[in-house]
Scaffold this motif. Structure first.
Motif, mmCIF file in Angstrom:
data_model
loop_
_atom_site.group_PDB
_atom_site.id
_atom_site.type_symbol
_atom_site.label_atom_id
_atom_site.label_comp_id
_atom_site.label_asym_id
_atom_site.label_seq_id
_atom_site.Cartn_x
_atom_site.Cartn_y
_atom_site.Cartn_z
ATOM 1 N N ASN A 176 47.088 50.425 36.040
ATOM 2 C CA ASN A 176 47.227 51.613 36.392
ATOM 3 C C ASN A 176 48.153 52.211 35.562
ATOM 4 O O ASN A 176 48.542 53.485 35.950
ATOM 5 N N SER A 177 47.745 51.320 34.420
ATOM 6 C CA SER A 177 48.970 52.767 33.898
ATOM 7 C C SER A 177 48.211 53.364 32.800
ATOM 8 O O SER A 177 48.864 54.262 32.666
ATOM 9 N N THR A 178 46.787 53.412 33.076
ATOM 10 C CA THR A 178 46.266 54.854 31.930
ATOM 11 C C THR A 178 45.590 56.126 33.379
ATOM 12 O O THR A 178 46.331 57.513 34.019
ATOM 13 N N ASN A 179 45.050 56.472 33.949
ATOM 14 C CA ASN A 179 44.172 57.556 34.486
ATOM 15 C C ASN A 179 43.645 56.976 36.208
ATOM 16 O O ASN A 179 43.403 55.785 36.005
ATOM 17 N N LEU A 180 43.218 57.409 36.566
ATOM 18 C CA LEU A 180 42.155 57.397 37.853
ATOM 19 C C LEU A 180 40.677 56.656 37.692
ATOM 20 O O LEU A 180 40.539 56.112 38.349
ATOM 21 N N GLY A 181 40.474 57.330 36.665
ATOM 22 C CA GLY A 181 38.936 56.400 36.379
ATOM 23 C C GLY A 181 38.504 55.414 36.144
ATOM 24 O O GLY A 181 37.824 54.554 36.644
ATOM 25 N N ASN A 182 39.814 55.522 35.026
ATOM 26 C CA ASN A 182 40.079 53.498 34.608
ATOM 27 C C ASN A 182 40.518 52.874 36.090
ATOM 28 O O ASN A 182 39.545 52.062 36.222
ATOM 29 N N LEU A 183 41.390 53.120 36.965
ATOM 30 C CA LEU A 183 41.240 52.685 38.149
ATOM 31 C C LEU A 183 39.847 52.587 39.204
ATOM 32 O O LEU A 183 40.257 51.242 39.281
ATOM 33 N N ILE A 184 39.382 53.613 38.978
ATOM 34 C CA ILE A 184 38.177 53.719 40.240
ATOM 35 C C ILE A 184 36.713 52.609 39.555
ATOM 36 O O ILE A 184 36.440 51.796 40.051
ATOM 37 N N ASN A 185 37.164 52.328 37.881
ATOM 38 C CA ASN A 185 35.892 51.270 37.192
ATOM 39 C C ASN A 185 36.246 50.065 37.626
ATOM 40 O O ASN A 185 35.366 49.090 37.793
ATOM 41 N N GLN A 186 37.887 49.956 37.464
ATOM 42 C CA GLN A 186 38.183 48.316 38.475
ATOM 43 C C GLN A 186 38.036 47.846 39.208
ATOM 44 O O GLN A 186 38.031 46.733 39.245
ATOM 45 N N ILE A 187 38.250 48.955 39.941
ATOM 46 C CA ILE A 187 38.249 48.784 41.829
ATOM 47 C C ILE A 187 36.446 48.225 41.662
ATOM 48 O O ILE A 187 35.964 47.215 42.688
ATOM 49 N N LYS A 188 35.872 48.848 41.258
ATOM 50 C CA LYS A 188 34.418 49.213 41.606
ATOM 51 C C LYS A 188 33.804 47.095 41.336
ATOM 52 O O LYS A 188 33.211 46.723 41.730
ATOM 53 N N LEU A 189 34.385 46.862 39.843
ATOM 54 C CA LEU A 189 34.024 46.169 39.255
ATOM 55 C C LEU A 189 35.031 44.447 39.981
ATOM 56 O O LEU A 189 33.765 43.646 40.977
ATOM 57 N N LEU A 190 36.081 44.698 40.891
ATOM 58 C CA LEU A 190 36.591 43.935 41.827
ATOM 59 C C LEU A 190 35.913 43.707 42.781
ATOM 60 O O LEU A 190 35.868 42.646 43.603
ATOM 61 N N ASP A 191 35.024 44.605 43.553
ATOM 62 C CA ASP A 191 34.690 44.963 44.867
ATOM 63 C C ASP A 191 33.347 43.453 45.134
ATOM 64 O O ASP A 191 33.124 42.886 45.824
ATOM 65 N N ILE A 192 32.806 44.071 43.741
ATOM 66 C CA ILE A 192 32.037 43.216 43.436
ATOM 67 C C ILE A 192 31.942 41.612 43.740
ATOM 68 O O ILE A 192 31.489 40.570 43.731
ATOM 69 N N LYS A 193 33.007 41.347 42.958
ATOM 70 C CA LYS A 193 33.677 39.956 42.339
ATOM 71 C C LYS A 193 34.367 39.606 43.811
ATOM 72 O O LYS A 193 33.992 38.839 44.123
ATOM 73 N N LEU A 194 34.651 40.025 44.750
ATOM 74 C CA LEU A 194 35.345 39.281 45.347
ATOM 75 C C LEU A 194 34.075 39.214 47.242
ATOM 76 O O LEU A 194 34.387 38.836 47.475
ATOM 77 N N ARG A 195 33.308 40.252 46.712
ATOM 78 C CA ARG A 195 32.246 40.335 47.881
ATOM 79 C C ARG A 195 31.747 38.737 47.500
ATOM 80 O O ARG A 195 31.134 37.828 48.361
ATOM 81 N N GLU A 196 31.242 39.124 45.865
ATOM 82 C CA GLU A 196 31.031 37.082 46.028
ATOM 83 C C GLU A 196 31.310 35.963 46.146
ATOM 84 O O GLU A 196 31.283 34.727 46.440
ATOM 85 N N LEU A 197 32.784 36.012 46.181
ATOM 86 C CA LEU A 197 34.526 35.536 45.865
ATOM 87 C C LEU A 197 33.833 34.996 48.013
ATOM 88 O O LEU A 197 33.745 33.841 48.572
ATOM 89 N N ALA A 198 33.800 36.105 48.553
ATOM 90 C CA ALA A 198 33.757 35.888 50.129
ATOM 91 C C ALA A 198 32.249 34.868 50.459
ATOM 92 O O ALA A 198 32.447 34.191 51.520
ATOM 93 N N VAL A 199 30.731 35.180 50.157
ATOM 94 C CA VAL A 199 29.524 35.319 49.868
ATOM 95 C C VAL A 199 29.835 33.650 49.911
ATOM 96 O O VAL A 199 29.650 32.064 50.692
ATOM 97 N N ASN A 200 30.462 32.764 48.998
ATOM 98 C CA ASN A 200 31.085 31.770 48.112
ATOM 99 C C ASN A 200 32.054 31.031 49.206
ATOM 100 O O ASN A 200 31.555 29.441 49.362
ATOM 101 N N GLU A 201 33.112 30.866 49.685
ATOM 102 C CA GLU A 201 33.472 30.654 50.579
ATOM 103 C C GLU A 201 32.890 30.283 52.116
ATOM 104 O O GLU A 201 33.513 29.849 52.488
ATOM 105 N N TYR A 202 32.120 31.361 52.176
ATOM 106 C CA TYR A 202 31.683 31.360 53.624
ATOM 107 C C TYR A 202 30.373 30.072 53.636
ATOM 108 O O TYR A 202 30.803 29.290 54.721
ATOM 109 N N ARG A 203 30.039 29.948 51.834
ATOM 110 C CA ARG A 203 28.939 29.343 52.099
ATOM 111 C C ARG A 203 29.459 27.583 52.352
ATOM 112 O O ARG A 203 28.662 26.701 52.743
ATOM 113 N N THR A 204 31.169 27.103 51.301
ATOM 114 C CA THR A 204 31.260 26.244 51.656
ATOM 115 C C THR A 204 32.133 25.630 53.085
ATOM 116 O O THR A 204 32.635 25.138 53.033
#
Length: 204
Positions: A176-204
């Protein structure tokens, strides 16, 4: 349900990152809010703080004078240790109650906490996100935001885990050393990753 810890040093932008997850519809448990709740008037913790440090810890309306408490505990390590021993177990129990309340309602919940790694709160989470900025930028942002002097900010930073130690413990690092727009983009991608991780954990 996956429990995701979100942390970072003072001035790193934890609140901004947490807000972006909230905009995406993710439930947020803010440890700072919990910490304020447990010292509200009528709470046993507030009574003990006043008994320990004196009535000047109260403002005119009977609430905790946070500036006075912060000045006391960050200038005296024994005072800080006493306060931590009092509050950390109480805060932890409240957080656990809130996590339980979200069970079955969402794929994952965010626990946003500045002391996630300094306390045993990290044991409550399955994945750790660290919001990272250079230490010089931390100081600059906090001085600008809170009108604190440089020495006070550095005392607070010294009381927290070092930047290097936080990064070693992170499962995911968000820059988060640059600007809010960059932070927002990172969080959006991370949200997708976390949803996938949550689904995989639930399946196991």
């Amino acid at each position: 349900m996956l429990v995701v810890g979100l942390t970072g040093g003072i001035g790193s932008g934890k609140s901004a990152a947490s807000s972006q997850f909230e905009l995406l519809g993710r439930p947020i448990i803010d440890a700072d809010i919990v910490a304020r709740e447990v010292v509200e008037p009528g709470e046993a913790a507030l009574t003990k703080i006043v008994e320990q440090f004196g009535s000047h810890m109260l403002s005119e309306n009977g609430k905790l004078d946070r500036a006075s408490l912060r000045e006391t505990v960050f200038s005296d390590i024994k005072s800080r240790e006493w306060l931590e021993q009092l509050l950390h177990p109480i805060i932890r129990n409240r957080i656990m109650e809130k996590i339980e309340s979200y069970q079955g309602t969402a794929p994952f919940v965010i626990l946003a906490s500045p002391l996630l790694l300094e306390t045993d709160q990290h044991k409550m989470v399955d994945h750790i996100i660290v919001i990272d900025v250079p230490e010089s930028l931390q100081v600059e942002r906090v001085i600008s935001r809170d009108q604190n002097n440089k020495e006070q900010v550095q005392r607070i930073m010294k009381a927290q885990l070092s930047r290097e130690a936080r990064l070693e413990l992170a499962d995911t690092v968000v820059d988060n050393s640059t600007n809010l727009g960059n932070l927002i983009n990172q969080i959006k991608l991370l949200d997708i990753k976390l949803r996938e991780l949550a689904v995989n954990e639930y399946r196991t």
